[in-house]
Design a protein around this motif. Structure first.
Motif, PDB file in Angstrom:
ATOM      1  N   GLY A 272       6.548  60.452  -9.277  1.00 29.29           N
ATOM      2  CA  GLY A 272       6.305  59.086 -10.035  1.00 29.29           C
ATOM      3  C   GLY A 272       5.399  59.234 -10.996  1.00 29.29           C
ATOM      4  O   GLY A 272       4.262  58.610 -10.938  1.00 29.29           O
ATOM      5  N   VAL A 273       5.295  60.238 -12.072  1.00 29.93           N
ATOM      6  CA  VAL A 273       4.429  60.471 -12.940  1.00 29.93           C
ATOM      7  C   VAL A 273       5.135  60.383 -14.240  1.00 29.93           C
ATOM      8  O   VAL A 273       6.438  60.465 -14.492  1.00 29.93           O
ATOM      9  CB  VAL A 273       3.739  61.635 -12.930  1.00 29.93           C
ATOM     10  CG1 VAL A 273       2.947  61.802 -11.568  1.00 29.93           C
ATOM     11  CG2 VAL A 273       4.686  63.009 -12.903  1.00 29.93           C
ATOM     12  N   PRO A 274       4.292  60.019 -15.336  1.00 30.45           N
ATOM     13  CA  PRO A 274       4.780  59.848 -16.743  1.00 30.45           C
ATOM     14  C   PRO A 274       5.749  61.124 -17.252  1.00 30.45           C
ATOM     15  O   PRO A 274       5.329  62.247 -16.976  1.00 30.45           O
ATOM     16  CB  PRO A 274       3.874  59.702 -17.638  1.00 30.45           C
ATOM     17  CG  PRO A 274       2.788  59.076 -16.900  1.00 30.45           C
ATOM     18  CD  PRO A 274       2.899  59.704 -15.291  1.00 30.45           C
ATOM     19  N   GLY A 275       6.972  60.842 -17.565  1.00 34.78           N
ATOM     20  CA  GLY A 275       7.705  61.964 -18.307  1.00 34.78           C
ATOM     21  C   GLY A 275       8.369  62.848 -17.272  1.00 34.78           C
ATOM     22  O   GLY A 275       9.351  63.699 -17.568  1.00 34.78           O
ATOM     23  N   ALA A 276       8.133  62.546 -15.896  1.00 33.91           N
ATOM     24  CA  ALA A 276       8.986  63.475 -14.794  1.00 33.91           C
ATOM     25  C   ALA A 276      10.496  63.514 -15.156  1.00 33.91           C
ATOM     26  O   ALA A 276      11.343  64.301 -14.914  1.00 33.91           O
ATOM     27  CB  ALA A 276       8.671  62.997 -13.484  1.00 33.91           C
TER      28      ALA A 276
ATOM     29  N   ALA B  24      13.285  63.337 -26.160  1.00 27.39           N
ATOM     30  CA  ALA B  24      12.031  63.478 -26.019  1.00 27.39           C
ATOM     31  C   ALA B  24      10.969  62.608 -26.882  1.00 27.39           C
ATOM     32  O   ALA B  24       9.978  61.941 -26.559  1.00 27.39           O
ATOM     33  CB  ALA B  24      11.377  64.853 -26.114  1.00 27.39           C
ATOM     34  N   GLY B  25      11.409  62.329 -28.158  1.00 27.05           N
ATOM     35  CA  GLY B  25      10.567  61.865 -29.139  1.00 27.05           C
ATOM     36  C   GLY B  25      10.412  60.302 -28.622  1.00 27.05           C
ATOM     37  O   GLY B  25       9.388  59.613 -29.131  1.00 27.05           O
ATOM     38  N   ILE B  26      11.639  59.618 -28.200  1.00 30.05           N
ATOM     39  CA  ILE B  26      11.363  58.299 -27.669  1.00 30.05           C
ATOM     40  C   ILE B  26      11.302  58.128 -26.122  1.00 30.05           C
ATOM     41  O   ILE B  26      11.433  56.892 -25.735  1.00 30.05           O
ATOM     42  CB  ILE B  26      12.739  57.651 -28.018  1.00 30.05           C
ATOM     43  CG1 ILE B  26      14.035  58.350 -27.670  1.00 30.05           C
ATOM     44  CG2 ILE B  26      12.841  57.371 -29.759  1.00 30.05           C
ATOM     45  CD1 ILE B  26      15.121  57.456 -27.837  1.00 30.05           C
ATOM     46  N   ASP B  27      10.911  59.142 -25.677  1.00 28.54           N
ATOM     47  CA  ASP B  27      11.068  59.053 -24.037  1.00 28.54           C
ATOM     48  C   ASP B  27       9.778  58.001 -23.680  1.00 28.54           C
ATOM     49  O   ASP B  27      10.368  57.254 -22.555  1.00 28.54           O
ATOM     50  CB  ASP B  27      10.860  60.451 -23.560  1.00 28.54           C
ATOM     51  CG  ASP B  27      11.159  60.442 -22.093  1.00 28.54           C
ATOM     52  OD1 ASP B  27      12.128  60.252 -21.705  1.00 28.54           O
ATOM     53  OD2 ASP B  27       9.993  60.653 -21.218  1.00 28.54           O
ATOM     54  N   ARG B  28       8.719  58.086 -24.134  1.00 25.44           N
ATOM     55  CA  ARG B  28       7.702  57.251 -23.555  1.00 25.44           C
ATOM     56  C   ARG B  28       8.276  55.765 -23.542  1.00 25.44           C
ATOM     57  O   ARG B  28       7.983  55.011 -22.687  1.00 25.44           O
ATOM     58  CB  ARG B  28       6.417  57.222 -24.369  1.00 25.44           C
ATOM     59  CG  ARG B  28       5.282  56.484 -23.760  1.00 25.44           C
ATOM     60  CD  ARG B  28       4.788  57.024 -22.525  1.00 25.44           C
ATOM     61  NE  ARG B  28       3.679  56.026 -21.950  1.00 25.44           N
ATOM     62  CZ  ARG B  28       2.721  56.378 -21.166  1.00 25.44           C
ATOM     63  NH1 ARG B  28       2.787  57.476 -20.774  1.00 25.44           N
ATOM     64  NH2 ARG B  28       1.836  55.748 -20.824  1.00 25.44           N
ATOM     65  N   ILE B  29       8.886  55.334 -24.678  1.00 23.36           N
ATOM     66  CA  ILE B  29       9.489  53.857 -24.698  1.00 23.36           C
ATOM     67  C   ILE B  29      10.438  53.724 -23.563  1.00 23.36           C
ATOM     68  O   ILE B  29      10.368  52.597 -22.907  1.00 23.36           O
ATOM     69  CB  ILE B  29       9.870  53.890 -26.178  1.00 23.36           C
ATOM     70  CG1 ILE B  29       8.948  54.045 -27.218  1.00 23.36           C
ATOM     71  CG2 ILE B  29      10.439  52.249 -26.068  1.00 23.36           C
ATOM     72  CD1 ILE B  29       9.829  54.028 -28.519  1.00 23.36           C
TER      73      ILE B  29
ATOM     74  N   ALA C   9       5.926  70.419 -25.857  1.00 22.36           N
ATOM     75  CA  ALA C   9       6.950  69.654 -26.457  1.00 22.36           C
ATOM     76  C   ALA C   9       6.718  69.099 -27.807  1.00 22.36           C
ATOM     77  O   ALA C   9       7.968  68.993 -28.613  1.00 22.36           O
ATOM     78  CB  ALA C   9       7.227  68.528 -25.451  1.00 22.36           C
ATOM     79  N   PRO C  10       5.546  68.759 -28.232  1.00 23.70           N
ATOM     80  CA  PRO C  10       5.601  68.261 -29.699  1.00 23.70           C
ATOM     81  C   PRO C  10       6.127  69.169 -30.670  1.00 23.70           C
ATOM     82  O   PRO C  10       6.619  68.728 -31.653  1.00 23.70           O
ATOM     83  CB  PRO C  10       4.060  67.755 -30.015  1.00 23.70           C
ATOM     84  CG  PRO C  10       3.556  67.771 -28.577  1.00 23.70           C
ATOM     85  CD  PRO C  10       4.378  68.621 -27.635  1.00 23.70           C
TER      86      PRO C  10
ATOM     87  N   PRO D  70      -2.971  61.272 -26.487  1.00 22.65           N
ATOM     88  CA  PRO D  70      -2.192  61.561 -25.253  1.00 22.65           C
ATOM     89  C   PRO D  70      -0.775  62.195 -25.653  1.00 22.65           C
ATOM     90  O   PRO D  70      -0.314  62.262 -26.815  1.00 22.65           O
ATOM     91  CB  PRO D  70      -1.773  60.014 -24.848  1.00 22.65           C
ATOM     92  CG  PRO D  70      -2.591  59.118 -25.780  1.00 22.65           C
ATOM     93  CD  PRO D  70      -3.364  60.080 -26.807  1.00 22.65           C
ATOM     94  N   LEU D  71      -0.165  62.979 -24.669  1.00 26.92           N
ATOM     95  CA  LEU D  71       1.096  63.681 -24.948  1.00 26.92           C
ATOM     96  C   LEU D  71       2.006  63.077 -25.495  1.00 26.92           C
ATOM     97  O   LEU D  71       2.845  63.614 -26.500  1.00 26.92           O
ATOM     98  CB  LEU D  71       1.514  64.467 -23.655  1.00 26.92           C
ATOM     99  CG  LEU D  71       2.401  65.439 -23.688  1.00 26.92           C
ATOM    100  CD1 LEU D  71       2.287  66.512 -24.748  1.00 26.92           C
ATOM    101  CD2 LEU D  71       2.986  66.084 -22.575  1.00 26.92           C
ATOM    102  N   TRP D  72       2.469  61.894 -24.707  1.00 30.96           N
ATOM    103  CA  TRP D  72       3.429  61.132 -25.574  1.00 30.96           C
ATOM    104  C   TRP D  72       3.275  61.072 -26.822  1.00 30.96           C
ATOM    105  O   TRP D  72       4.377  60.746 -27.734  1.00 30.96           O
ATOM    106  CB  TRP D  72       3.901  59.884 -24.667  1.00 30.96           C
ATOM    107  CG  TRP D  72       2.757  58.861 -24.746  1.00 30.96           C
ATOM    108  CD1 TRP D  72       1.747  58.787 -23.837  1.00 30.96           C
ATOM    109  CD2 TRP D  72       2.664  57.853 -25.560  1.00 30.96           C
ATOM    110  NE1 TRP D  72       0.934  57.716 -24.307  1.00 30.96           N
ATOM    111  CE2 TRP D  72       1.329  57.084 -25.376  1.00 30.96           C
ATOM    112  CE3 TRP D  72       3.376  57.323 -26.718  1.00 30.96           C
ATOM    113  CZ2 TRP D  72       0.981  56.065 -26.083  1.00 30.96           C
ATOM    114  CZ3 TRP D  72       2.823  56.196 -27.631  1.00 30.96           C
ATOM    115  CH2 TRP D  72       1.638  55.586 -27.237  1.00 30.96           C
ATOM    116  N   LEU D  73       2.184  60.515 -27.474  1.00 32.42           N
ATOM    117  CA  LEU D  73       1.834  60.223 -28.613  1.00 32.42           C
ATOM    118  C   LEU D  73       2.125  61.525 -29.685  1.00 32.42           C
ATOM    119  O   LEU D  73       2.694  61.313 -30.687  1.00 32.42           O
ATOM    120  CB  LEU D  73       0.515  59.463 -28.908  1.00 32.42           C
ATOM    121  CG  LEU D  73       0.230  58.891 -30.059  1.00 32.42           C
ATOM    122  CD1 LEU D  73       1.255  57.739 -30.208  1.00 32.42           C
ATOM    123  CD2 LEU D  73      -1.022  58.277 -30.100  1.00 32.42           C
ATOM    124  N   GLN D  74       1.827  62.517 -29.038  1.00 29.14           N
ATOM    125  CA  GLN D  74       1.852  63.830 -29.584  1.00 29.14           C
ATOM    126  C   GLN D  74       3.352  64.160 -30.150  1.00 29.14           C
ATOM    127  O   GLN D  74       3.627  64.592 -31.254  1.00 29.14           O
ATOM    128  CB  GLN D  74       1.293  65.099 -28.881  1.00 29.14           C
ATOM    129  CG  GLN D  74      -0.180  65.162 -28.725  1.00 29.14           C
ATOM    130  CD  GLN D  74      -0.944  66.374 -28.181  1.00 29.14           C
ATOM    131  OE1 GLN D  74      -0.076  67.125 -27.844  1.00 29.14           O
ATOM    132  NE2 GLN D  74      -2.045  66.545 -28.109  1.00 29.14           N
TER     133      GLN D  74
END
Ligand code: ASP
Length: 442
Positions: A353-357, A380-385, A202-203, A20-24
């Motif tokens: 309303g989607v992840p990362g928007a 960006a690196g901590i954005d998912r959290i 982004a990664p 998944p992108l956030w993990l990348q």
């Protein structure tokens, strides 16, 4: 290269693409920091990769904001039809969002997550001396005298104002507006797609920027990032448990504990999926089955909230904008603070309303007040959290609005609201049976 090596590389690549992108992005950040710490100053040669990524993001901002805001505003076409409830929801959503971002700013001011980082300003920005414009000038400047010039010069606040005005006009002219709305919808879709494509880079961009920052500053920069996470989570907790509880008990005389128990399923889905749009079915179920909101209200107010209401995202933008200002040693004036509140509140209308928007919309807030976009890559690196927490707030905000509006319209079943989960399920079952019998008899 031997056949075996190339097929092994191919396998690694296809595995990487399935992550998944956030993990990348997280991996990109960790690798960037590692390379920076190990190679020190030498790692700064990787900076151009990050700069390229930042430039590509900049390319998206104006068209993305313009199209997505017009689509956001015109999606409220039904709001006009719904009259009073539409107006109530819209006003409620805008007020709570402005409060959310103010909480974000206060928390960011108190915790000072970026203090002491002292990152150098990107070239070209360092000699800009910030002048504080007068209040009158700031207010007058919000309206573009030439919208095309505003678009061309990236005057974001002016672009927002024009997009909102154009969107309202397109709704007001009814059928005549439909073709233009279709064009903007299609352009907005294309911009979402382009954003999607850019985010796939982004990664690597984050890797380049983190290698540069860590190369210059060592691991000292990890603590500030940790502080950002703590600040955003504290802000979210204050907003949800403090502010929403006050709204529910003061405005609607409702017990907040029943509310939070009733929405727990939706909160779990929001936290794990980081998508308020994806959580909509769960929110609908919670509203009607556990809170006792009449479907007439929830089927209108909830989807509207998912599109235009983003309290958590706005709060996060407050904290992170302050973090970036502190990290680059930029002093913000009170006009900047007001601009951040205004921009983030309006930007929430155009945030999907989607992840990362929210991360993409952060670029908008930063550029409005002239903060370096390199800050986006730091976040960006901590954005998912952060996304997990802000989505919970976004979804809770939609459900608070739905409950408060239902109560004010006498469409909240109080017996149902005050029941425990098991009783609620029984009551919901009874309602379904009643509805089915009524439908059969019709
Ligand atoms: N993920 C958030 C949501 O779906 C939006 C954001 O990225 O802030 O609500």
């Amino acid at each position: 290269m031997s056949k075996q090596t190339s097929s092994a590389l191919g396998r690694v690549w296809s595995y990487w693409m399935s992550v998944p992108l956030w993990l990348q992005i997280l991996v990109g950040m960790i690798l960037g920091i590692t390379v920076g710490v190990v190679f020190g100053e030498q790692a700064t040669v990787l900076k151009p990769i990050g700069t390229l990524f930042v430039n590509i993001i900049k390319m998206l901002i104006v068209p993305l904001v313009f199209c997505s805001l017009i689509v956001g505003v015109t999606s409220m076409e039904d709001t006009a039809k719904m009259g009073r409830i539409g107006f109530k929801s819209f006003a409620f959503y805008l007020c709570t969002t402005a409060i959310a971002i103010s909480i974000g700013l206060v928390v960011g001011y108190v915790i000072q997550p970026g203090a002491g980082l002292n990152l150098p300003l990107p070239s070209g920005m360092s000699d800009v001396v910030k002048e504080v414009p007068s209040v009158m000038q700031t207010l007058l400047d919000i309206v573009p005298t030439n919208p095309i010039a505003a678009l061309a010069n990236g005057q974001i606040l002016q672009v927002i104002v024009f997009a909102v005005a154009l969107g309202i006009a397109l709704v007001l002219i009814g059928d005549h507006g439909k073709p233009a709305i279709k064009v903007f919808e299609s352009l907005a879709e294309a911009m979402y797609k382009l954003t999607d494509m850019v985010m796939k880079l982004a990664p690597y961009g984050v890797f380049g920027l983190m290698a540069w920052v860590a190369g210059e500053y060592g691991i000292d920069m990890l603590l500030p990032l940790l502080k950002v996470i703590v600040a955003v989570y504290i802000g979210c907790i204050i907003h949800v448990l403090g502010f929403y509880s006050i709204v529910l008990s003061v405005f609607s005389k409702l017990n907040p504990l029943h509310f939070f128990k009733g929405i727990s399923n939706a909160i779990a889905v929001a936290f794990t999926t980081s998508s308020s749009a994806g959580t909509l079915p769960a929110s609908m179920k919670c509203a009607s089955e556990y809170l006792g909101v009449n479907k007439k209200i929830s089927s209108f107010v909830l989807p509207l909230g998912t599109t235009i209401n983003m309290d958590g995202t706005a709060l996060y933008q407050g904290v992170t904008a302050l973090f970036v200002a502190q990290a680059f040693g930029i002093d913000l004036t009170w006009v900047d603070y007001l601009t951040i509140i205004l921009t983030a509140t309006l930007a929430s209308i155009g945030t999907a309303g989607v992840p990362g928007a929210g991360l993409v919309m952060l670029t908008l807030v930063l550029s409005t007040v002239g903060l370096p976009l390199e800050g986006v890559a730091l976040i960006a690196g901590i954005d998912r959290i952060l996304d997990m927490a802000r989505t919970v707030v976004n979804v809770s905000g939609d459900l608070v609005a739905t409950t408060v509006i239902a109560k004010s319209e006498d469409e909240l079943d109080m017996e149902h609201y005050n029941a425990d989960m098991v009783q609620s399920a029984v009551l919901a079952e009874q309602n379904i049976i009643l509805e089915n019998t009524a439908a059969k008899n019709r």
